[in-house]
Design a protein around this motif. Structure first.
Motif, PDB file in Angstrom:
ATOM      1  N   LEU A  84       7.339   9.607  -0.239  1.00 31.81           N
ATOM      2  CA  LEU A  84       6.425   9.626   0.904  1.00 31.81           C
ATOM      3  C   LEU A  84       5.046   8.824   0.298  1.00 31.81           C
ATOM      4  N   ASP A  85       4.549   8.834  -0.790  1.00 30.97           N
ATOM      5  CA  ASP A  85       3.309   8.421  -1.284  1.00 30.97           C
ATOM      6  C   ASP A  85       3.496   6.882  -1.169  1.00 30.97           C
ATOM      7  N   PHE A  86       4.759   6.410  -1.481  1.00 28.82           N
ATOM      8  CA  PHE A  86       5.082   5.059  -1.625  1.00 28.82           C
ATOM      9  C   PHE A  86       5.032   4.621  -0.191  1.00 28.82           C
ATOM     10  N   ALA A  87       5.705   5.126   0.885  1.00 29.69           N
ATOM     11  CA  ALA A  87       5.682   4.642   2.221  1.00 29.69           C
ATOM     12  C   ALA A  87       4.077   4.641   2.879  1.00 29.69           C
ATOM     13  N   THR A  88       3.293   5.620   2.522  1.00 31.56           N
ATOM     14  CA  THR A  88       1.976   5.673   2.960  1.00 31.56           C
ATOM     15  C   THR A  88       1.271   4.575   1.971  1.00 31.56           C
ATOM     16  N   PHE A  89       1.467   4.364   0.669  1.00 34.30           N
ATOM     17  CA  PHE A  89       0.878   3.251  -0.013  1.00 34.30           C
ATOM     18  C   PHE A  89       1.109   1.774   0.681  1.00 34.30           C
ATOM     19  N   VAL A  90       2.394   1.487   1.025  1.00 35.95           N
ATOM     20  CA  VAL A  90       2.411   0.215   1.580  1.00 35.95           C
ATOM     21  C   VAL A  90       2.025  -0.005   2.759  1.00 35.95           C
ATOM     22  N   THR A  91       2.048   1.048   3.623  1.00 38.71           N
ATOM     23  CA  THR A  91       1.446   0.986   5.064  1.00 38.71           C
ATOM     24  C   THR A  91      -0.082   0.863   5.057  1.00 38.71           C
ATOM     25  N   THR A  92      -0.780   1.442   3.961  1.00 36.85           N
ATOM     26  CA  THR A  92      -2.036   1.307   3.891  1.00 36.85           C
ATOM     27  C   THR A  92      -2.456  -0.037   3.356  1.00 36.85           C
ATOM     28  N   LEU A  93      -1.449  -0.798   2.382  1.00 36.70           N
ATOM     29  CA  LEU A  93      -2.125  -2.146   2.077  1.00 36.70           C
ATOM     30  C   LEU A  93      -1.811  -2.914   3.140  1.00 36.70           C
ATOM     31  N   TRP A  94      -1.032  -2.749   4.225  1.00 34.89           N
ATOM     32  CA  TRP A  94      -0.988  -3.524   5.365  1.00 34.89           C
ATOM     33  C   TRP A  94      -2.157  -3.544   6.193  1.00 34.89           C
ATOM     34  N   VAL A  95      -2.690  -2.390   6.374  1.00 27.14           N
ATOM     35  CA  VAL A  95      -3.890  -2.155   6.988  1.00 27.14           C
ATOM     36  C   VAL A  95      -4.986  -3.080   6.371  1.00 27.14           C
ATOM     37  N   ILE A  96      -5.259  -2.939   5.191  1.00 29.50           N
ATOM     38  CA  ILE A  96      -6.004  -3.545   4.442  1.00 29.50           C
ATOM     39  C   ILE A  96      -6.007  -4.965   4.450  1.00 29.50           C
ATOM     40  N   TYR A  97      -4.694  -5.574   4.627  1.00 31.11           N
ATOM     41  CA  TYR A  97      -4.379  -6.929   4.980  1.00 31.11           C
ATOM     42  C   TYR A  97      -4.965  -7.300   6.189  1.00 31.11           C
ATOM     43  N   MET A  98      -4.561  -6.615   7.323  1.00 32.46           N
ATOM     44  CA  MET A  98      -4.971  -6.803   8.592  1.00 32.46           C
ATOM     45  C   MET A  98      -6.302  -6.859   8.887  1.00 32.46           C
ATOM     46  N   ILE A  99      -7.026  -5.839   8.060  1.00 30.57           N
ATOM     47  CA  ILE A  99      -8.625  -5.798   8.083  1.00 30.57           C
ATOM     48  C   ILE A  99      -9.388  -7.014   7.540  1.00 30.57           C
ATOM     49  N   ARG A 100      -8.835  -7.235   6.300  1.00 26.80           N
ATOM     50  CA  ARG A 100      -9.496  -8.529   5.296  1.00 26.80           C
ATOM     51  C   ARG A 100      -9.109  -9.666   6.036  1.00 26.80           C
ATOM     52  N   PHE A 101      -7.937  -9.931   6.561  1.00 27.64           N
ATOM     53  CA  PHE A 101      -7.585 -11.572   6.993  1.00 27.64           C
ATOM     54  C   PHE A 101      -7.401 -11.771   8.213  1.00 27.64           C
ATOM     55  N   LYS A 102      -6.345 -10.855   9.172  1.00 27.60           N
ATOM     56  CA  LYS A 102      -5.980 -11.344  10.203  1.00 27.60           C
ATOM     57  C   LYS A 102      -7.147 -10.777  11.428  1.00 27.60           C
ATOM     58  N   LEU A 103      -7.659  -9.669  11.023  1.00 27.67           N
ATOM     59  CA  LEU A 103      -8.659  -9.037  12.408  1.00 27.67           C
ATOM     60  C   LEU A 103     -10.237  -9.145  11.384  1.00 27.67           C
ATOM     61  N   LYS A 104     -10.494 -10.084  10.815  1.00 31.26           N
ATOM     62  CA  LYS A 104     -11.706 -10.041  10.053  1.00 31.26           C
ATOM     63  C   LYS A 104     -12.931 -10.077  11.072  1.00 31.26           C
ATOM     64  N   ALA A 105     -12.603 -10.907  11.772  1.00 27.24           N
ATOM     65  CA  ALA A 105     -13.787 -11.143  12.852  1.00 27.24           C
ATOM     66  C   ALA A 105     -14.160  -9.914  13.718  1.00 27.24           C
ATOM     67  N   SER A 106     -13.320  -8.809  13.899  1.00 23.45           N
ATOM     68  CA  SER A 106     -13.760  -7.528  14.564  1.00 23.45           C
ATOM     69  C   SER A 106     -14.139  -6.553  13.641  1.00 23.45           C
ATOM     70  N   TYR A 107     -14.274  -6.834  12.011  1.00 22.96           N
ATOM     71  CA  TYR A 107     -14.445  -5.707  11.070  1.00 22.96           C
ATOM     72  C   TYR A 107     -16.000  -5.734  11.221  1.00 22.96           C
ATOM     73  N   MET A 108     -16.448  -4.351  11.400  1.00 18.44           N
ATOM     74  CA  MET A 108     -17.713  -3.979  11.423  1.00 18.44           C
ATOM     75  C   MET A 108     -18.673  -3.846   9.960  1.00 18.44           C
ATOM     76  N   GLU A 109     -18.764  -5.019   8.947  1.00 12.05           N
ATOM     77  CA  GLU A 109     -19.069  -4.817   7.943  1.00 12.05           C
ATOM     78  C   GLU A 109     -20.327  -4.297   7.659  1.00 12.05           C
ATOM     79  N   GLU A 110     -21.262  -4.456   8.458  1.00 13.99           N
ATOM     80  CA  GLU A 110     -22.702  -3.938   8.585  1.00 13.99           C
ATOM     81  C   GLU A 110     -22.510  -2.518   8.618  1.00 13.99           C
ATOM     82  N   LYS A 111     -21.591  -2.196   9.174  1.00 12.44           N
ATOM     83  CA  LYS A 111     -21.537  -0.588   9.404  1.00 12.44           C
ATOM     84  C   LYS A 111     -20.763   0.172   8.201  1.00 12.44           C
ATOM     85  N   ASP A 112     -19.793  -0.600   7.714  1.00 11.09           N
ATOM     86  CA  ASP A 112     -19.176  -0.025   6.432  1.00 11.09           C
ATOM     87  C   ASP A 112     -20.025  -0.331   5.299  1.00 11.09           C
ATOM     88  N   ASN A 113     -21.059   0.534   5.079  1.00 12.24           N
ATOM     89  CA  ASN A 113     -22.169   0.179   4.305  1.00 12.24           C
ATOM     90  C   ASN A 113     -21.998   1.189   3.082  1.00 12.24           C
TER      91      ASN A 113
END
Length: 272
Positions: A106-135
């Motif tokens: 169960l942890d492995f499945a959650t870990f893999v999906t979390t990595l996918w979310v990180i990838y999407m935020i960092r690269f695919k959807l970076k333009a919409s990431y509110m970096e100044e709010k995530d401080n």
């Protein structure tokens, strides 16, 4: 439906007007009542921990749906996802070298999906990431958790590094949601999918806390001895309780918003 909403609004209004000490007392009483209910409804209390992991996975699924459908990561904290990935990676390591079971999968499945979310935020959807709010500076939680793990960890027969790693992931999990709460505090408005995700985390934290508390009661305290000696058993329970109370206030406003028919959650100042 209207009388029901009116009653709920009257109750929430009354609760909101109470002083902080009364609110804290009501929260404790509500939590104890929920624990009693779970103790009689769920016969095998180990299933509560599985349910907690399942709810966490459901929350991640909501994030995936948000990222895939709306093509935006606005309102999400990349730092919270990174902290989640860190404690899951450490917990997976501990599971493989100490106690490999269904929770590892169960942890492995959650870990893999979390990595996918990180990838999407960092690269695919970076333009919409509110970096100044995530401080939120994550070293404010990573460093204290590491130091605490060095000082207070299990006293089992496992290798010292493994015991320290186990303690580190327990402590880090308890505070991993803080950057996400900071983002919501900065924006004051939480869109539906993000609200669903954070509420799922709150439910998962409560189920996990209920699992440990009920297991301790069922074993008449013997479980604490099985976890080790010294301060470690108490720190496990404290970490679970901290996780639950960190999200309790948000969950209250989430439920109030849902019953009020609001699609967007607006948080008062000082909620998170």
């Amino acid at each position: 439906m209207r009388p029901q909403r009116t009653s709920i609004h009257a109750v929430t209004t009354w609760v909101r007007r109470q002083p902080p000490k009364v609110k804290a007392f009501l929260a404790v009483v509500s939590g104890m009542a929920a624990l009693v209910l779970l103790r009689f409804i769920v016969h095998d209390h180990d299933n509560l921990f599985v349910a907690a992991e399942a709810v966490h996975s459901l929350g991640i699924s909501v994030l995936i749906y948000k990222l895939m459908k709306e093509r935006t990561c606005a309102g999400l904290s990349l730092k919270s996802q990174e902290l989640t990935a860190i404690f899951l990676a450490v917990r997976l390591y501990c599971s493989f070298v100490m106690e490999y079971d269904i929770h590892t999968l169960l942890d492995f499945a959650t870990f893999v999906t979390t990595l996918w979310v990180i990838y999407m935020i960092r690269f695919k959807l970076k333009a919409s990431y509110m970096e100044e709010k995530d401080n939120f500076a994550i070293y404010y939680v990573v460093v204290p958790c590491a130091v605490l793990a060095l000082l207070i960890h299990p006293s089992t027969s496992h290798h010292l590094l493994n015991r320290i790693s186990w303690a580190f992931c327990v402590y880090l999990e308890a505070v991993s949601v803080l950057p996400q709460l900071r983002v919501m505090q900065n924006t004051k408005i939480v869109e539906p999918f993000t609200a669903h995700y954070v509420f799922a985390l709150g439910v998962a934290r409560f189920l996990s806390c209920a699992h440990w508390v009920l297991q301790v009661l069922d074993s008449r305290g013997h479980l604490l001895v099985a976890l080790g000696y010294g301060l470690w058993p108490s720190m496990v329970l404290i970490s679970e309780i901290v996780q639950t109370f960190i999200l309790a206030d948000f969950c209250y406003y989430y439920v109030k918003s849902v019953f009020g028919g609001q699609l967007v959650l607006r948080l008062p100042s000082g909620v998170v």
